[in-house]
Design a protein around this motif. Sequence first.
Motif, PDB file in Angstrom:
ATOM      1  N   ARG A 192       0.809  -1.193   0.000  1.00 35.88           N
ATOM      2  CA  ARG A 192       0.000   0.000   0.000  1.00 35.88           C
ATOM      3  C   ARG A 192       0.851   1.257   0.000  1.00 35.88           C
ATOM      4  NH1 ARG A 192      -3.337   1.643   4.161  1.00 35.88           N
ATOM      5  NH2 ARG A 192      -2.257   0.315   5.621  1.00 35.88           N
ATOM      6  N   THR A 193       2.054   1.136   0.518  1.00 36.61           N
ATOM      7  CA  THR A 193       2.879   2.335   0.653  1.00 36.61           C
ATOM      8  C   THR A 193       3.364   2.837  -0.695  1.00 36.61           C
ATOM      9  OG1 THR A 193       4.788   0.948   0.974  1.00 36.61           O
ATOM     10  CG2 THR A 193       3.676   1.743   2.941  1.00 36.61           C
ATOM     11  N   ILE A 217       1.424   3.710  -3.033  1.00 32.55           N
ATOM     12  CA  ILE A 217       0.345   4.510  -3.597  1.00 32.55           C
ATOM     13  C   ILE A 217       0.498   5.950  -3.122  1.00 32.55           C
ATOM     14  CG2 ILE A 217      -2.141   4.824  -3.729  1.00 32.55           C
ATOM     15  CD1 ILE A 217      -2.511   1.961  -2.950  1.00 32.55           C
ATOM     16  N   TYR A 272      -1.738   9.135  -2.648  1.00 35.20           N
ATOM     17  CA  TYR A 272      -3.184   9.365  -2.571  1.00 35.20           C
ATOM     18  C   TYR A 272      -3.467  10.774  -2.100  1.00 35.20           C
ATOM     19  CZ  TYR A 272      -7.853   8.925  -0.365  1.00 35.20           C
ATOM     20  OH  TYR A 272      -9.140   9.110   0.053  1.00 35.20           O
ATOM     21  N   MET A 332       7.731  15.414   3.419  1.00 29.69           N
ATOM     22  CA  MET A 332       7.054  14.190   3.870  1.00 29.69           C
ATOM     23  C   MET A 332       6.864  13.201   2.738  1.00 29.69           C
ATOM     24  SD  MET A 332       3.875  15.568   6.002  1.00 29.69           S
ATOM     25  CE  MET A 332       4.030  16.487   7.489  1.00 29.69           C
ATOM     26  N   GLY A 333       6.818  13.696   1.511  1.00 29.93           N
ATOM     27  CA  GLY A 333       6.650  12.809   0.371  1.00 29.93           C
ATOM     28  C   GLY A 333       7.726  11.737   0.319  1.00 29.93           C
ATOM     29  N   TRP A 351       8.941  10.245   2.903  1.00 27.72           N
ATOM     30  CA  TRP A 351       8.884   9.361   4.061  1.00 27.72           C
ATOM     31  C   TRP A 351       8.463   7.954   3.695  1.00 27.72           C
ATOM     32  CZ3 TRP A 351       6.448  12.605   8.584  1.00 27.72           C
ATOM     33  CH2 TRP A 351       7.213  13.763   8.738  1.00 27.72           C
ATOM     34  N   GLY A 352       7.531   7.863   2.741  1.00 29.73           N
ATOM     35  CA  GLY A 352       7.048   6.543   2.362  1.00 29.73           C
ATOM     36  C   GLY A 352       8.171   5.637   1.903  1.00 29.73           C
ATOM     37  N   LEU A 384       0.497  20.173  -1.907  1.00 30.89           N
ATOM     38  CA  LEU A 384       0.188  18.739  -1.807  1.00 30.89           C
ATOM     39  C   LEU A 384       0.602  18.002  -3.077  1.00 30.89           C
ATOM     40  CD1 LEU A 384      -3.259  18.877   0.022  1.00 30.89           C
ATOM     41  CD2 LEU A 384      -1.034  18.227   0.949  1.00 30.89           C
ATOM     42  N   ARG A 429       4.193  17.281  -2.849  1.00 33.48           N
ATOM     43  CA  ARG A 429       4.435  16.112  -2.011  1.00 33.48           C
ATOM     44  C   ARG A 429       4.180  14.824  -2.796  1.00 33.48           C
ATOM     45  NH1 ARG A 429       1.257  15.499   3.620  1.00 33.48           N
ATOM     46  NH2 ARG A 429      -0.426  14.782   2.290  1.00 33.48           N
ATOM     47  N   GLN A 440       6.663  11.544  -3.726  1.00 39.38           N
ATOM     48  CA  GLN A 440       6.331  10.174  -3.337  1.00 39.38           C
ATOM     49  C   GLN A 440       6.745   9.181  -4.400  1.00 39.38           C
ATOM     50  OE1 GLN A 440       2.149  11.078  -1.580  1.00 39.38           O
ATOM     51  NE2 GLN A 440       2.681   9.056  -0.834  1.00 39.38           N
TER      52      GLN A 440
END
Lengths: 246, 289
Positions: free
Chosen positions: A69-70, A72, A74, A95-96, A98-99, A144, A147, A151
């Motif tokens: 799931r990580t 994705i 979203y 934070m993007g 961090w996944g 956003l 971010r 990701q």
Amino acid sequence: MAATAIRFENVTLGYGRHPAVHHLAGEIAPGSLTAIVGPNGAGKSTLLKGVVGALKPLQGRITLSTGARTRIAYLPQASELDRAFPISIYDLVAMGLWGSRGLFGGIGRADRPRIEAAIAAVGLSGFESRAIGTLSGGQMQRALFARLLLQDAPLILLDEPFTAIDAKTTADLLGLVRRWHDEDRTVVTVLHDIEMVRGTFPRTMLIARELVAHGETDVVLRPENLLEARRMVEAANDRAPICAQA
Amino acid sequence: MIYEALLAPFVEFEFMRRALVGALALALAAGPIGVFLMLRRMSLTGDAMAHAILPGAAIGFLVSGLWLPALTLGGFVAGVAVALASGLVTRLTRLGEDASLAAFYLVSLALGVTIVSMRGSNVDLMHVLFGTVLALDDGALLLIGAIATVTLGALALMYRPLVLECVDPVFLGSVSRAGGVVHLAFLVLVVANLVGGFQALGTLLAVGLMMLPAASARFWARDVTGMIAVATAVGMASGAVGLLLSYHWELPAGPAIILVAGGAYLVSLLVGPERGLLRLAFPGRHLEA
Ligand SMILES: Nc1ncnc2c1ncn2[C@@H]1O[C@H](COP(=O)(O)OP(=O)(O)OP(=O)(O)O)[C@@H](O)[C@H]1O
Ligand SMILES: [Mg+2]
């Protein structure tokens, strides 16, 4: 890569015992650019919540070829972001990473260029050290998107990303969506603007609790389909009989 | 003169040195905990937890008298139990976290006071409620030091998910499953610090050393790191100044520390550069862009 990015098998998603998405089946191909269209309350946001795993199907299965799931990215419709929290645009965008880095992995000076590039790509250069609480609605949406850029996910889900966004910002952000498509990422976007769907999104999924049509945008968005979608009964009924297929 | 006022009490009296070390260690961990509580809009949660500790400590007291390990363990277990129970109720039902916590802590508080008064005197109750910062023994100091060390280590480790859980829980949920664990670990740290604090300051005042410096810090710093630094500094300074005031003017030490922290809050509220009242009243003339 597998032949499907997302597979819906007889998926029913809902709240309590009321289905918001009813017996939906279909596949979304990897690298495709799909719009999800339907009236208010059609279950579009619910469907995305099911894909990210925030909502467990009442029945059926959603399988992802990306596995975890990580992987994705979203963007929810109404972000539950705490705008009063004292954090800068730079940190929000960072934070993007961090996944992929893990929650405890380091993010340091080496990542600075990437983070700054993402901020520049959405036209927010100069805003890096501003607190998120001081941004306008459209500026926040840009942040956003920055971010999401970081990701770097193979599957990107956007829920009405251009609502209340001006024409120029929409054009800029739509450019990012096209760029993701060119990079062979799978992008699924909930939209209400039919003209935008026709112009940019090759594939469309039209839903009104049930799946109305799914496929090439021009075919799906024919007037008879749109009319059928509009006929959906929106309100949940506490005295509805138990579904025969449940 | 300055020596007499500021240093002599600590140089001459061992109990003052112990109290100082205890207060500084408490403030060190309470600073960041308080800042996170405040940023998560859980300021009153700290207060509720402090009350929730009481029946556990009271049962420990019933079993063992004023024996530190029993009080500590009892308080810790009770605090964590209330945190878990109200978290569970919030998750499963429609009762908000504030309401369920209030329900549990009110029962806890009544239970605690009843238990203490069944066996002990009012003096004992005062000890539990307001602490004995001037009578910290080795065990108490070690406990406070250990809790501070563990707290700082744990906060450093989970700093990022903790921040993310405050800012954007949905996003955290989409990139990892750590959210629930982090929330729980944080609550356990809050309880641990309150339990550590109640040796020195009592259950009612321990939360003051968490929340007052944090609330002050909001008026001085813009980002989380800055707030933590300010809050810790304010807490430590309040500890030292409060002890000195209590020494020179013969005030009860615990309340003196909290009153100094309260003074720091009022001053911050007035003159703090981040939307302090003076700044709001005299913002200066506006700029071009
Ligand atoms: N948390 C919830 N609890 C109960 N029912 C809900 C919840 N969220 C959505 N619903 C219901 O589920 C149905 C589908 O909602 P959903 O948010 O998926 O619609 P949508 O297609 O995204 O609509 P919109 O275009 O307005 O965003 C609606 O009838 C809505 O009332
Ligand atoms: Mg929606």
